[in-house]
Design an enzyme around this catalytic site. Sequence first.
Site, PDB file in Angstrom:
ATOM      1  N   ASP A 150      21.150  38.953   9.039  1.00  0.00           N
ATOM      2  CA  ASP A 150      21.505  37.554   9.240  1.00  0.00           C
ATOM      3  C   ASP A 150      22.928  37.309   8.768  1.00  0.00           C
ATOM      4  O   ASP A 150      23.236  37.503   7.593  1.00  0.00           O
ATOM      5  CB  ASP A 150      20.567  36.625   8.461  1.00  0.00           C
ATOM      6  CG  ASP A 150      19.196  36.548   9.088  1.00  0.00           C
ATOM      7  OD1 ASP A 150      19.121  36.211  10.285  1.00  0.00           O
ATOM      8  OD2 ASP A 150      18.212  36.833   8.392  1.00  0.00           O
TER       9      ASP A 150
ATOM     10  N   CYS B 280      18.110  35.915  13.163  1.00  0.00           N
ATOM     11  CA  CYS B 280      16.795  35.618  13.693  1.00  0.00           C
ATOM     12  C   CYS B 280      16.694  34.142  14.091  1.00  0.00           C
ATOM     13  O   CYS B 280      17.662  33.392  13.995  1.00  0.00           O
ATOM     14  CB  CYS B 280      15.746  35.948  12.650  1.00  0.00           C
ATOM     15  SG  CYS B 280      15.973  35.032  11.132  1.00  0.00           S
TER      16      CYS B 280
ATOM     17  N   CYS C  80      16.590  34.521   2.998  1.00  0.00           N
ATOM     18  CA  CYS C  80      17.653  35.335   3.571  1.00  0.00           C
ATOM     19  C   CYS C  80      18.363  34.718   4.756  1.00  0.00           C
ATOM     20  O   CYS C  80      19.496  35.088   5.049  1.00  0.00           O
ATOM     21  CB  CYS C  80      17.133  36.717   3.935  1.00  0.00           C
ATOM     22  SG  CYS C  80      15.749  36.690   5.059  1.00  0.00           S
TER      23      CYS C  80
ATOM     24  N   CYS D 179      20.621  42.828   6.045  1.00  0.00           N
ATOM     25  CA  CYS D 179      19.448  41.946   6.146  1.00  0.00           C
ATOM     26  C   CYS D 179      19.250  41.442   7.564  1.00  0.00           C
ATOM     27  O   CYS D 179      18.192  40.934   7.914  1.00  0.00           O
ATOM     28  CB  CYS D 179      19.587  40.726   5.249  1.00  0.00           C
ATOM     29  SG  CYS D 179      19.490  41.092   3.518  1.00  0.00           S
TER      30      CYS D 179
END
Lengths: 402, 295
Positions: free
Chosen positions: B37, B62, B106, B35
């Site tokens: 992260d 992110c 997420c 994903c």
Amino acid sequence: MEAIYLDNNATTRVDPAVVEAMLPYFTEQFGNPSSMHSFGNKVGLAIKKARMQVQELLGAEHDSEIIFTSCGTESDSTALLSALRAQPERREIITTTVEHPAILTLCTFLEKEGYKVHLLKVDEKGRLDLEEYKKLLTDQVAVVSVMWANNETGTFFPVVEMAELAHAVGAMFHTDAVQAVGKVPLNLKDTKIDMLSVSGHKLHAPKGIGVLYLKRGTRFRPLLRGGHQERGRRAGTENSASIVGLGKAAEMALESMAFENTIVARLRDKLETAILAKVPRSFVTGDANNRLPNTSNIAFEFIEGEAILLMLNKFGIAASSGSACTSGSLEPSHVMRAMGIPYTAAHGTVRFSLSRYSTEAEVDRVIQVVPEIIAQLRKLSPYWDGDGPAAEPDKAFAPTYA
Amino acid sequence: MWDYSDKVKEHFFQPRNAGVLADANGVGDVGSISCGDALRLMLKVEPVTDIILDAHFQTFGCGSAIASSSALTEMIKGKTLDEALKVSNQDIADYLDGLPPEKMHCSVMGREALQAAIANYRGEVWSDDHEEGALVCKCFAIDAVLIEDTIRANNLCSVQDVTNYTKAGGGCSSCHEGIEEILVKVMVERGETFKHGAQPKEEAAPVGMTNLQRIRKIEAVLESVRPQLKRDGGDIELVDVDGKTIYVNMTGACAGCQMEALTLQGIQQKLMEELKEFIKIVPTKVSSLSRAMKG
């Protein structure tokens, strides 16, 4: 601080000369080209001129092979659905794993409708295996759709050769060429390509205008039925101002073709070489020896792309990324995954895409800023240890899936 | 681009407590590299009092992942482990003045990282069976795995059912096609065919709540928002509860206020969270008093 726009594969600025050409078609030249009176007639003539300008850019044999649509996606959908409806006995489609969603999502949908979709794989540099392709080509294949150049890496596919192979088994060939048109010289009249999609806003024309090139003699079933516009192949009153704009943009793209492939390519190379030299653990994705002149896609290992973009944005630099976060999905770019780029690098890919408006000064500024940003973010990364990656990055950090 | 709050941007550009904590005695590594992260949380815990003396993080992720990691370390420093464990992912989001729903899904892993770090400090092994699917409902951040599991567990057969049980599809409704696809798939597994317009199952009343308890709960929620409304010179009263529809009357400055719809939306959200079911709040012009008199 002047903004630096290096996201031209996403969209481009409309050239001021294009805007100027369009303006009269919002005001005094408002007529409907279908009308009998002089209001309509003048618009009709302007559209005819635009059609010839696009014809020349594409190297098409006839101007009637140019169908104006609303966008690249409409052209893609029209092409595939037409090929399937025109040959109902053929139930298979061949495309690639790295196509734009305009093709891939449509193919997923068609699969649910009962069609068989073959996805061609790519190697670590994003190249196709033509042997695999040849094996899939049978008389069951209705249409092959392969992009001319990949939007993320710029990598070219051998579409001219692939179109010949498709024809040998009687299949139609479509190419999504939205990234290639205006950047590489085209001569469609000498190819077996049946259909090709163009998007205006990728070549300094406005958004909301596209083209479907349809080779004369290719069987066709329209998506939109109704009026006689575009010879009944795409009903709906013409977007006359945008069509005129696209015509002008096509003319200008043809004029700057050499510039795009020399000056812009040199700037791209300068940017890429300097960043790779200054930033450790970074590499180019795609086929660096066979790609669009304006595109550079660089993977920065152990950091995430959205964070890089936010930092770049703070310095007024616009680029894009293949990370999951930038799209709101749970996986990084399907193009990076298809090439087998590991997650720790795929999330950190940044695409710089130049245009003929990009300047040396802008490139120098980006070269100065990027290494600092990467270093700053790596300081936050659990894979990074001081000045370099942790000894064994995958063992140094192996999080529990939460 | 994401619409990040100023607080998120601040914590992203100037993260607090970033980097390795040399003498950490509790470390938690959580997240998903696919994903994009993942987070390492490092704690320095005072062994006698169980107070978190220091907390640092390293994050691969992110903007919101970095900002929420930074916020988490700020929130837990000085707390005892038990106090720190009460911090939820929603608390982290609130601390940052909110996050887009896709990001809640997420990139906010603070609670899981804390559990992992504390388990590590206590010499335990922490595991999480949490499984994530693709985000289907963007309004309420509900993923495909949750929807599929809920359909299977409750033999659901309509989109309305799914909305009643999970809230998915209760907002903008653009995910209804996606929900139907999951229904089709799961129903085929149990040998049924999905039919549009199938009768929803009977209302999924929250387990163990009588009508009276439910109405009291609704009143409690309205009571909790009342002070804010009064501050702006307005008020709200409960008019009636009819199944999933809750009728209210906005009075004082609230009545006809341009922000009325937004206010009601906020209250509706709060009610859904408290009642754990999907409800609709409907403003009426008739006050409960005049209704009673007519009655």
